[in-house]
Motif scaffolding. Structure first.
Motif, PDB file in Angstrom:
ATOM      1  N   CYS A 158      43.657  41.479  30.345  1.00 50.55           N
ATOM      2  CA  CYS A 158      43.985  41.600  31.788  1.00 50.55           C
ATOM      3  C   CYS A 158      45.359  42.628  31.901  1.00 50.55           C
ATOM      4  O   CYS A 158      46.259  42.528  31.321  1.00 50.55           O
ATOM      5  CB  CYS A 158      44.599  40.346  32.349  1.00 50.55           C
ATOM      6  SG  CYS A 158      45.055  40.098  33.737  1.00 50.55           S
ATOM      7  N   ILE A 181      42.450  46.859  35.617  1.00 48.94           N
ATOM      8  CA  ILE A 181      41.138  46.368  35.716  1.00 48.94           C
ATOM      9  C   ILE A 181      40.559  46.095  37.235  1.00 48.94           C
ATOM     10  O   ILE A 181      41.465  45.882  38.028  1.00 48.94           O
ATOM     11  CB  ILE A 181      41.364  44.969  35.015  1.00 48.94           C
ATOM     12  CG1 ILE A 181      39.887  44.542  34.522  1.00 48.94           C
ATOM     13  CG2 ILE A 181      41.909  43.974  35.887  1.00 48.94           C
ATOM     14  CD1 ILE A 181      39.837  43.607  33.401  1.00 48.94           C
ATOM     15  N   CYS A 213      39.365  43.756  39.107  1.00 42.02           N
ATOM     16  CA  CYS A 213      39.426  42.700  39.629  1.00 42.02           C
ATOM     17  C   CYS A 213      41.183  42.061  39.653  1.00 42.02           C
ATOM     18  O   CYS A 213      41.687  40.963  39.930  1.00 42.02           O
ATOM     19  CB  CYS A 213      38.919  41.407  38.787  1.00 42.02           C
ATOM     20  SG  CYS A 213      39.294  41.328  37.033  1.00 42.02           S
ATOM     21  N   PHE A 214      42.081  43.120  39.296  1.00 47.49           N
ATOM     22  CA  PHE A 214      43.693  42.606  39.273  1.00 47.49           C
ATOM     23  C   PHE A 214      43.939  41.970  40.281  1.00 47.49           C
ATOM     24  O   PHE A 214      43.952  42.408  41.665  1.00 47.49           O
ATOM     25  CB  PHE A 214      44.290  44.146  39.031  1.00 47.49           C
ATOM     26  CG  PHE A 214      45.886  43.797  38.321  1.00 47.49           C
ATOM     27  CD1 PHE A 214      45.939  43.080  37.455  1.00 47.49           C
ATOM     28  CD2 PHE A 214      46.749  44.220  39.189  1.00 47.49           C
ATOM     29  CE1 PHE A 214      47.054  42.743  37.198  1.00 47.49           C
ATOM     30  CE2 PHE A 214      47.994  44.082  38.909  1.00 47.49           C
ATOM     31  CZ  PHE A 214      48.311  43.185  37.666  1.00 47.49           C
ATOM     32  N   ASN A 215      44.671  40.931  40.151  1.00 46.07           N
ATOM     33  CA  ASN A 215      45.206  40.222  41.293  1.00 46.07           C
ATOM     34  C   ASN A 215      44.407  39.259  42.003  1.00 46.07           C
ATOM     35  O   ASN A 215      44.707  38.426  42.804  1.00 46.07           O
ATOM     36  CB  ASN A 215      45.879  40.895  42.225  1.00 46.07           C
ATOM     37  CG  ASN A 215      47.303  41.393  41.478  1.00 46.07           C
ATOM     38  OD1 ASN A 215      47.610  40.978  40.568  1.00 46.07           O
ATOM     39  ND2 ASN A 215      47.996  42.338  42.232  1.00 46.07           N
ATOM     40  N   CYS A 216      42.696  39.376  41.802  1.00 42.80           N
ATOM     41  CA  CYS A 216      42.105  38.404  42.684  1.00 42.80           C
ATOM     42  C   CYS A 216      42.048  37.044  42.428  1.00 42.80           C
ATOM     43  O   CYS A 216      41.707  36.219  42.977  1.00 42.80           O
ATOM     44  CB  CYS A 216      40.656  39.126  42.576  1.00 42.80           C
ATOM     45  SG  CYS A 216      39.710  38.879  41.191  1.00 42.80           S
ATOM     46  N   CYS A 217      42.589  36.658  40.890  1.00 42.18           N
ATOM     47  CA  CYS A 217      42.640  35.468  40.534  1.00 42.18           C
ATOM     48  C   CYS A 217      43.741  34.691  41.271  1.00 42.18           C
ATOM     49  O   CYS A 217      43.856  33.498  40.965  1.00 42.18           O
ATOM     50  CB  CYS A 217      42.239  35.147  39.111  1.00 42.18           C
ATOM     51  SG  CYS A 217      43.800  36.195  38.231  1.00 42.18           S
ATOM     52  N   TYR A 228      45.488  30.866  31.022  1.00 42.57           N
ATOM     53  CA  TYR A 228      44.326  31.636  31.289  1.00 42.57           C
ATOM     54  C   TYR A 228      43.946  32.765  30.513  1.00 42.57           C
ATOM     55  O   TYR A 228      44.907  33.637  30.402  1.00 42.57           O
ATOM     56  CB  TYR A 228      44.253  31.913  32.837  1.00 42.57           C
ATOM     57  CG  TYR A 228      42.798  32.464  33.070  1.00 42.57           C
ATOM     58  CD1 TYR A 228      41.664  31.339  33.272  1.00 42.57           C
ATOM     59  CD2 TYR A 228      42.399  33.752  33.180  1.00 42.57           C
ATOM     60  CE1 TYR A 228      40.511  31.806  33.778  1.00 42.57           C
ATOM     61  CE2 TYR A 228      41.206  34.062  33.290  1.00 42.57           C
ATOM     62  CZ  TYR A 228      40.143  33.133  33.705  1.00 42.57           C
ATOM     63  OH  TYR A 228      38.897  33.393  33.808  1.00 42.57           O
ATOM     64  N   CYS A 239      35.992  37.264  36.911  1.00 43.92           N
ATOM     65  CA  CYS A 239      36.933  37.952  36.020  1.00 43.92           C
ATOM     66  C   CYS A 239      36.313  38.917  34.865  1.00 43.92           C
ATOM     67  O   CYS A 239      35.447  38.384  34.344  1.00 43.92           O
ATOM     68  CB  CYS A 239      37.569  36.620  35.149  1.00 43.92           C
ATOM     69  SG  CYS A 239      38.846  37.294  33.851  1.00 43.92           S
ATOM     70  N   GLY A 262      37.824  40.374  32.731  1.00 40.35           N
ATOM     71  CA  GLY A 262      38.774  40.390  31.398  1.00 40.35           C
ATOM     72  C   GLY A 262      38.339  40.061  30.199  1.00 40.35           C
ATOM     73  O   GLY A 262      38.548  40.772  29.118  1.00 40.35           O
TER      74      GLY A 262
HETATM   75  S1  SF4 Z   1      40.363  37.711  37.252  1.00 41.71           S
HETATM   76 FE1  SF4 Z   1      40.631  37.988  34.997  1.00 41.71          FE
HETATM   77  S2  SF4 Z   1      41.187  39.989  34.529  1.00 41.71           S
HETATM   78 FE2  SF4 Z   1      41.086  39.749  36.624  1.00 41.71          FE
HETATM   79  S3  SF4 Z   1      43.256  39.710  36.996  1.00 41.71           S
HETATM   80 FE3  SF4 Z   1      42.533  37.526  37.049  1.00 41.71          FE
HETATM   81  S4  SF4 Z   1      42.713  37.057  34.981  1.00 41.71           S
HETATM   82 FE4  SF4 Z   1      43.153  39.142  34.865  1.00 41.71          FE
END
Ligand code: SF4
Ligand code: SF4
Length: 298
Positions: free
Chosen positions: A38, A42, A44-48, A126, A154, A156
């Motif tokens: 992560c 990436i 998706c960065f921060n989307c979680c 995670y 994700c 990652g």
């Molecule tokens: S979704 Fe996964 S890879 Fe993307 S920011 Fe969150 S933990 Fe990191």
């Protein structure tokens, strides 16, 4: 099962997920491998860091309020949600998401997590989850294992960075969080509850204050007659005055004494003598202490 970082709005499915994890998910030990990374590059960065349930432990709150430079009382007022459920045995504290469209985490900034080195346990863990089977007489020391939580969005997992479980936990500095988490479980999964015991609203409040609202608990410890009534090492008392971890250690001992009648805090002999002649001094003292504690933290 652990309350790992997990999308909100799925509480109804939680029990089903727990069952699936226990029966279907591959179990990982410390030397098992997985691939994950992560990083800011990436897609998706921060989307979680939005619309998720993040359960906070007392140690999470301690680290976060120190990081933010505010009191525990202020932290709880600004950042915590305290859900009430009918069958709740001990208080639950969650990170309160913002009231925006995405329900973003209040600790998320433009460049990612603003409290990264003090982020809560679920955010560190995670993509690992931690589960324990409740198949032993004491209800929780069954087999414990890790598993991979793969959220759909994700990316990652597509990154070719190999880890063992042990390496991941070390890299994320989970150690102290686990140690404090184990000590906290000794309270929340205490035999008192297994035997059907329940906490009155006052005792629930005391439990909450001692574990989560440390600065208010400090006011109680130093502002009441507690230190006059109990034998507590002077150096430890001084440590508690300034050191939140020392105070949290005492809070756990205090709960075991005042709620579960354990011999973790010793009354001074003169205090015990004052109760001579009563039918059951120990029980009376414990009851009085619990009442005082409850009053003092209200
Ligand atoms: S979704 Fe996964 S890879 Fe993307 S920011 Fe969150 S933990 Fe990191
Ligand atoms: S605390 Fe940090 S890592 Fe955890 S959800 Fe909030 S912004 Fe993300």
């Amino acid at each position: 099962m652990s309350d790992a970082k997990r999308p909100a709005g799925r509480r109804d499915a939680r029990k089903q997920l727990e069952q699936e994890v226990l029966t279907e998910y591959p179990r990982l030990g410390p030397d098992d491998r997985f691939s994950f990374s992560c990083h800011p590059g990436i897609s998706c960065f921060n989307c979680c860091c939005a619309n998720i349930n993040i359960f906070l432990s007392p140690y999470d709150v301690l680290r976060l309020k120190q990081r933010l430079g505010i009191s525990s009382t202020e932290f709880l007022g600004r950042y915590a949600a305290l859900p009430i459920q009918k069958d709740m045995r001990t208080p639950v504290v969650m990170l309160r998401m913002n009231d925006d469209e995405r329900k973003t985490c209040p600790l998320l900034g433009e460049n990612g997590c603003t409290v990264y080195s003090d982020r809560p346990w679920p955010c560190r863990m995670y993509p690992l989850g931690l589960a324990a089977q409740k198949d032993t007489p004491d209800g929780w020391r069954g087999e414990r294992f890790y598993f991979l939580l793969k959220e759909e969005e994700c990316k990652g997992f597509d990154e070719a960075h190999p880890w063992t479980v042990r390496e991941w936990l070390d890299n994320q500095q989970v150690g102290p969080y686990d140690e404090w988490g184990e000590a906290f479980k000794e309270l929340t999964l205490h035999k008192f509850f297994e035997d059907g015991g329940t906490l009155s609203p006052q005792k629930m409040h005391m439990f909450f204050t001692a574990c989560y609202d440390l600065d208010r608990f400090r006011e109680f410890v130093f502002g009441s007659t507690l230190l006059k009534r109990f034998e507590i090492d002077e150096d430890f008392v001084e440590e508690m005055r300034y050191d939140d971890e020392a105070l949290l250690r005492f809070a756990f001992l205090w709960i075991r004494f005042s709620l579960f009648a354990e011999d973790t805090v010793r009354p001074k002999p003169e205090v015990v003598d004052a109760f001579k002649g009563n039918v059951d001094k120990g029980a009376l003292f414990t009851r009085r202490a619990a009442e005082t504690a409850t009053e003092g933290t209200s």
